[in-house]
Motif scaffolding. Sequence first.
Motif, PDB file in Angstrom:
ATOM      1  N   LEU A  14      76.661  39.681  72.090  1.00  0.00           N
ATOM      2  CA  LEU A  14      77.417  38.855  72.843  1.00  0.00           C
ATOM      3  C   LEU A  14      76.765  37.615  73.243  1.00  0.00           C
ATOM      4  N   ILE A  15      75.605  38.103  73.844  1.00  0.00           N
ATOM      5  CA  ILE A  15      74.952  36.877  74.538  1.00  0.00           C
ATOM      6  C   ILE A  15      74.597  35.880  73.446  1.00  0.00           C
ATOM      7  N   ALA A  16      73.994  36.295  72.190  1.00  0.00           N
ATOM      8  CA  ALA A  16      73.551  35.354  71.235  1.00  0.00           C
ATOM      9  C   ALA A  16      74.715  34.592  70.735  1.00  0.00           C
ATOM     10  N   ALA A  17      75.840  35.199  70.637  1.00  0.00           N
ATOM     11  CA  ALA A  17      77.058  34.400  70.193  1.00  0.00           C
ATOM     12  C   ALA A  17      77.433  33.153  71.100  1.00  0.00           C
ATOM     13  N   ALA A  18      77.188  33.678  72.219  1.00  0.00           N
ATOM     14  CA  ALA A  18      77.518  32.528  73.470  1.00  0.00           C
ATOM     15  C   ALA A  18      76.331  31.272  73.523  1.00  0.00           C
ATOM     16  N   ILE A  19      75.130  31.789  73.272  1.00  0.00           N
ATOM     17  CA  ILE A  19      74.104  30.759  72.992  1.00  0.00           C
ATOM     18  C   ILE A  19      74.181  30.218  71.638  1.00  0.00           C
ATOM     19  N   GLY A  20      74.843  30.756  70.592  1.00  0.00           N
ATOM     20  CA  GLY A  20      74.971  30.208  69.397  1.00  0.00           C
ATOM     21  C   GLY A  20      73.741  30.434  68.318  1.00  0.00           C
ATOM     22  N   ILE A  21      73.144  31.543  68.412  1.00  0.00           N
ATOM     23  CA  ILE A  21      72.146  31.901  67.759  1.00  0.00           C
ATOM     24  C   ILE A  21      72.811  32.436  66.369  1.00  0.00           C
ATOM     25  N   ASP A  22      72.513  32.050  65.461  1.00  0.00           N
ATOM     26  CA  ASP A  22      72.937  32.189  63.905  1.00  0.00           C
ATOM     27  C   ASP A  22      72.238  33.277  63.402  1.00  0.00           C
ATOM     28  N   LYS A  23      72.819  34.315  63.118  1.00  0.00           N
ATOM     29  CA  LYS A  23      71.662  35.419  62.445  1.00  0.00           C
ATOM     30  C   LYS A  23      71.370  35.471  61.123  1.00  0.00           C
ATOM     31  N   TYR A  24      71.962  34.417  60.293  1.00  0.00           N
ATOM     32  CA  TYR A  24      71.575  34.029  59.006  1.00  0.00           C
ATOM     33  C   TYR A  24      70.478  33.119  59.199  1.00  0.00           C
ATOM     34  N   HIS A  25      70.083  32.319  60.115  1.00  0.00           N
ATOM     35  CA  HIS A  25      69.068  31.272  60.293  1.00  0.00           C
ATOM     36  C   HIS A  25      67.683  32.024  60.094  1.00  0.00           C
ATOM     37  N   PRO A  26      66.522  31.207  59.602  1.00  0.00           N
ATOM     38  CA  PRO A  26      65.148  31.656  59.376  1.00  0.00           C
ATOM     39  C   PRO A  26      64.720  31.928  60.852  1.00  0.00           C
ATOM     40  N   THR A  27      65.266  31.329  61.879  1.00  0.00           N
ATOM     41  CA  THR A  27      64.493  31.521  63.230  1.00  0.00           C
ATOM     42  C   THR A  27      65.233  32.603  64.021  1.00  0.00           C
ATOM     43  N   GLU A  28      66.349  33.562  63.639  1.00  0.00           N
ATOM     44  CA  GLU A  28      66.943  34.218  64.085  1.00  0.00           C
ATOM     45  C   GLU A  28      65.916  35.191  64.905  1.00  0.00           C
ATOM     46  N   THR A  29      64.894  35.893  64.326  1.00  0.00           N
ATOM     47  CA  THR A  29      64.302  36.809  65.063  1.00  0.00           C
ATOM     48  C   THR A  29      63.403  36.134  66.156  1.00  0.00           C
ATOM     49  N   GLU A  30      62.980  35.303  65.943  1.00  0.00           N
ATOM     50  CA  GLU A  30      62.385  34.234  66.930  1.00  0.00           C
ATOM     51  C   GLU A  30      63.022  33.879  68.330  1.00  0.00           C
ATOM     52  N   ARG A  31      64.500  33.625  68.143  1.00  0.00           N
ATOM     53  CA  ARG A  31      65.298  33.372  69.165  1.00  0.00           C
ATOM     54  C   ARG A  31      65.676  34.673  69.727  1.00  0.00           C
ATOM     55  N   ILE A  32      65.789  35.815  69.050  1.00  0.00           N
ATOM     56  CA  ILE A  32      66.325  36.970  69.771  1.00  0.00           C
ATOM     57  C   ILE A  32      64.965  37.503  70.679  1.00  0.00           C
ATOM     58  N   ALA A  33      63.955  37.378  70.273  1.00  0.00           N
ATOM     59  CA  ALA A  33      62.791  37.993  71.003  1.00  0.00           C
ATOM     60  C   ALA A  33      62.829  37.834  72.515  1.00  0.00           C
ATOM     61  N   PRO A  34      63.179  36.726  72.983  1.00  0.00           N
ATOM     62  CA  PRO A  34      63.197  36.553  74.492  1.00  0.00           C
ATOM     63  C   PRO A  34      64.378  37.257  75.079  1.00  0.00           C
ATOM     64  N   LEU A  35      65.279  37.463  74.347  1.00  0.00           N
ATOM     65  CA  LEU A  35      66.434  38.335  74.994  1.00  0.00           C
ATOM     66  C   LEU A  35      66.102  39.668  74.808  1.00  0.00           C
ATOM     67  N   SER A  36      65.464  40.310  73.790  1.00  0.00           N
ATOM     68  CA  SER A  36      64.952  41.741  73.897  1.00  0.00           C
ATOM     69  C   SER A  36      64.004  42.047  74.749  1.00  0.00           C
ATOM     70  N   ALA A  37      63.298  40.863  75.268  1.00  0.00           N
ATOM     71  CA  ALA A  37      62.050  41.360  76.193  1.00  0.00           C
ATOM     72  C   ALA A  37      62.733  41.584  77.425  1.00  0.00           C
ATOM     73  N   LEU A  38      63.862  41.216  77.945  1.00  0.00           N
ATOM     74  CA  LEU A  38      64.841  41.514  79.041  1.00  0.00           C
ATOM     75  C   LEU A  38      64.794  43.328  79.288  1.00  0.00           C
ATOM     76  N   HIS A  39      64.638  43.516  80.459  1.00  0.00           N
ATOM     77  CA  HIS A  39      64.683  44.767  80.901  1.00  0.00           C
ATOM     78  C   HIS A  39      66.343  44.905  80.911  1.00  0.00           C
ATOM     79  N   PHE A  40      67.001  45.982  80.486  1.00  0.00           N
ATOM     80  CA  PHE A  40      68.456  46.248  80.349  1.00  0.00           C
ATOM     81  C   PHE A  40      68.994  47.384  81.234  1.00  0.00           C
TER      82      PHE A  40
END
Length: 257
Positions: free
Chosen positions: A42-68
């Motif tokens: 949901l957050i990635a969609a709000a930010i505008g992270i395209d899961k098909y873009h080559p940088t997707e893994t790099e842009r997801i990493a800071p989100l995954s590092a958050l404690h949930f």
Amino acid sequence: MSDNTATLALLLDAPLQSWGDSSRFNHRGTAAFPSKSGVLGLIAAAIGIDKYHPTETERIAPLSALHFHVARLPRMTPWGPRPAHRLRDYHTIGANYDRKNPWEAGMILRNAEGKMKSVAGNPEQSHTEVTEREYLLDSRFAVILEGKLDTLQKIQTALENPVWGVWLGRKSCPPALPVVAFLAATNDEAFAQIIAAIRRHEARQNDSPQTPETARWRDFDRLEEVANDRYDQLLYDQPRSFQHREFHARPIRHHRP
């Protein structure tokens, strides 16, 4: 809050929510709590992270590092908390589309090779897929994210003006209220803002709020992300890549009031 770390609280409220955890094939279930992968999607969609873009893994990493962490917030009535319910939907896909109609042909189910699926013995009749899909009814949750201040500020800004639409698990589950994000120094401070927002909404709907003003995070049924030596469950909902469906294990502890 410190110069580098903070807490962000999100309110997830909707008539329907569905948070798939182990859904496979024709049965699409839902977990009892929002998954980390679902909320970060949901957050990635709000930010505008395209899961098909080559940088997707790099842009997801800071989100995954958050404690949930997540807590279930039951809806209160004068007679006590309203019990949670589930809905199972009988769902069909791909029924009786006309192959000669360009618009309908695009909706016919296809196999991994891209070929149209047909009924056995009748190649002219399109295949119908029957699925069962589960939803949580009238559920409400508080999500707590802990981590780097700049990442949390970016999330807060994105949720105020999302690039793409946000939904609570599936596209058929739009939020009943805006997914408001509250930034604070601690879990308790952030959660207090969630309770205040709920009470304001209840006051608009009723003569007086039903949720106690003194409600605290520890009062609710909740899942908290913990260190590896303190967990009682492992959830495989730590996303590394949505495109490649890569998810790692996450240690959590289930606290019941």
